[in-house]
Design a protein around this motif. Structure first.
Motif, PDB file in Angstrom:
ATOM      1  N   ASN A 170       0.833  -1.195   0.000  1.00 17.84           N
ATOM      2  CA  ASN A 170       0.000   0.000   0.000  1.00 17.84           C
ATOM      3  C   ASN A 170       0.883   1.267   0.000  1.00 17.84           C
ATOM      4  O   ASN A 170       1.695   1.447   0.897  1.00 17.84           O
ATOM      5  CB  ASN A 170      -0.879  -0.072   1.259  1.00 17.84           C
ATOM      6  N   VAL A 171       0.711   2.103  -1.015  1.00 17.34           N
ATOM      7  CA  VAL A 171       1.487   3.354  -1.099  1.00 17.34           C
ATOM      8  C   VAL A 171       0.523   4.544  -1.210  1.00 17.34           C
ATOM      9  O   VAL A 171      -0.639   4.365  -1.562  1.00 17.34           O
ATOM     10  CB  VAL A 171       2.446   3.364  -2.318  1.00 17.34           C
ATOM     11  N   THR A 172       1.036   5.743  -0.936  1.00 15.02           N
ATOM     12  CA  THR A 172       0.206   6.942  -1.107  1.00 15.02           C
ATOM     13  C   THR A 172      -0.102   7.117  -2.597  1.00 15.02           C
ATOM     14  O   THR A 172       0.758   6.908  -3.446  1.00 15.02           O
ATOM     15  CB  THR A 172       0.968   8.193  -0.611  1.00 15.02           C
ATOM     16  N   LYS A 173      -1.332   7.519  -2.908  1.00 12.95           N
ATOM     17  CA  LYS A 173      -1.733   7.776  -4.305  1.00 12.95           C
ATOM     18  C   LYS A 173      -0.813   8.833  -4.893  1.00 12.95           C
ATOM     19  O   LYS A 173      -0.474   9.804  -4.214  1.00 12.95           O
ATOM     20  CB  LYS A 173      -3.154   8.347  -4.330  1.00 12.95           C
ATOM     21  N   PHE A 174      -0.461   8.682  -6.159  1.00 10.94           N
ATOM     22  CA  PHE A 174       0.466   9.654  -6.749  1.00 10.94           C
ATOM     23  C   PHE A 174       0.281   9.807  -8.248  1.00 10.94           C
ATOM     24  O   PHE A 174      -0.304   8.934  -8.901  1.00 10.94           O
ATOM     25  CB  PHE A 174       1.912   9.233  -6.472  1.00 10.94           C
ATOM     26  N   ASN A 175       0.817  10.925  -8.771  1.00 12.74           N
ATOM     27  CA  ASN A 175       0.847  11.224 -10.206  1.00 12.74           C
ATOM     28  C   ASN A 175       2.041  12.127 -10.464  1.00 12.74           C
ATOM     29  O   ASN A 175       2.355  12.959  -9.614  1.00 12.74           O
ATOM     30  CB  ASN A 175      -0.404  12.009 -10.612  1.00 12.74           C
ATOM     31  N   VAL A 176       2.674  11.999 -11.610  1.00 15.88           N
ATOM     32  CA  VAL A 176       3.808  12.874 -11.927  1.00 15.88           C
ATOM     33  C   VAL A 176       3.338  14.029 -12.814  1.00 15.88           C
ATOM     34  O   VAL A 176       2.828  13.797 -13.910  1.00 15.88           O
ATOM     35  CB  VAL A 176       4.938  12.096 -12.637  1.00 15.88           C
ATOM     36  N   ALA A 177       3.516  15.253 -12.311  1.00 13.54           N
ATOM     37  CA  ALA A 177       3.109  16.445 -13.067  1.00 13.54           C
ATOM     38  C   ALA A 177       4.304  17.043 -13.797  1.00 13.54           C
ATOM     39  O   ALA A 177       5.433  17.013 -13.296  1.00 13.54           O
ATOM     40  CB  ALA A 177       2.513  17.479 -12.105  1.00 13.54           C
ATOM     41  N   LYS A 178       4.028  17.585 -14.968  1.00  8.65           N
ATOM     42  CA  LYS A 178       5.090  18.233 -15.758  1.00  8.65           C
ATOM     43  C   LYS A 178       4.940  19.746 -15.775  1.00  8.65           C
ATOM     44  O   LYS A 178       5.814  20.450 -16.253  1.00  8.65           O
ATOM     45  CB  LYS A 178       5.064  17.707 -17.206  1.00  8.65           C
ATOM     46  N   THR A 179       3.792  20.220 -15.297  1.00 11.23           N
ATOM     47  CA  THR A 179       3.570  21.673 -15.198  1.00 11.23           C
ATOM     48  C   THR A 179       2.824  21.943 -13.891  1.00 11.23           C
ATOM     49  O   THR A 179       2.222  21.027 -13.315  1.00 11.23           O
ATOM     50  CB  THR A 179       2.667  22.197 -16.342  1.00 11.23           C
TER      51      THR A 179
END
Ligand code: ADP
Ligand code: MG
Length: 231
Positions: free
Chosen positions: A34-43
């Motif tokens: 189980n990990v924290t929800k995440f997304n990689v942003a470019k801006t």
């Protein structure tokens, strides 16, 4: 090829030995961790969009193959509660990291769920030249860094051994509940150690793994930071 194999071979193709946090966390998820929800942003705009999807408060972190210890570089800002917070943190992280290492290659900024405070534990593995994949358990902060209060077992481990690793640290009473801190979910930590054991046994090309910290809750546990180093 499964997800983990794909991530590892992509990094190898690019000549990278240190996986980025989103890569390490995707591998964790592939193994039921189980990990924290995440997304990689470019801006900055994208960071705001992801923050709204994940829900405030969020944490922003640098994603760069040239920054291993993200907070040392000013690359972690926690507890962001509004769109304005996220926009400002996005700019500040890039500025901090450029100051820290002018030529750092930056993939983006990780937007992630802010995990509630809890007792922090560390779960790791190192590939010992003699014993092979070896697991480590300890409590976060001074317990590992200053007091070296950690336990080791050679992988693969049984559930019984995982439980022993947890109970055998001197700081164990902190996990067992004290004053107004409730007892941590030791079963969830046992399960987490079993998942890591399977991951490193399936992947002998993993030289080091570091889940630091893992928030140990009354119910469940969440990995907040993950690092994987390949041979
Ligand atoms: P690094 O170890 O590379 O410096 P971390 O990702 O571990 O960076 O972040 C530094 C600290 O910030 C962590 O030890 C933890 O206390 C806090 N932190 C990081 N991510 C989160 C999160 N998603 N939720 C809550 N606290 C976090
Ligand atoms: Mg960390």
């Amino acid at each position: 090829m499964n997800k983990t194999d794909k991530i590892i071979s992509q990094a190898q193709k690019e000549g990278r030995k240190i996986l980025l946090e989103p890569e390490a966390k995707a591998i964790c998820m592939d193994y039921g961790i189980n990990v924290t929800k995440f997304n990689v942003a470019k801006t900055a705009e994208e960071a705001v969009k992801f923050a709204e999807k994940i829900k405030y408060p969020v944490v922003l972190k640098i994603v760069s193959q040239d920054v291993i210890h993200k907070s040392d570089a000013g690359g972690v800002i926690i507890n962001l509660k509004t769109k304005e917070d996220v926009q400002a943190a996005y700019a500040r992280i890039l500025e901090n990291v450029r100051k820290y290492k002018a030529d750092a290659r930056i993939t983006g900024v990780l937007v992630q769920e802010m995990a509630a405070q809890a007792t922090e534990v560390i779960i790791g593995s190192i590939k010992d030249p003699q014993f092979g994949q070896t697991l480590m358990f300890g409590l976060g902060g001074i317990f590992v860094e200053l007091l070296k209060d950690v336990t080791f077992r050679v992988a693969p481990i049984t559930e019984q051994e995982a439980a022993e690793m947890i109970v055998a640290v001197k700081a164990y009473p902190l996990l067992n509940g004290y004053r107004n801190t409730p007892a941590a979910d030791v079963k969830a930590l046992v399960n987490l150690l079993m998942c890591v054991s399977k991951l490193v046994m399936d992947h002998p090309e993993i030289k080091e793994l570091d889940l630091n910290p893992v928030m140990a809750y009354e119910k469940g546990a969440t990995t907040v930071d993950a690092r994987i180093i390949l041979e």
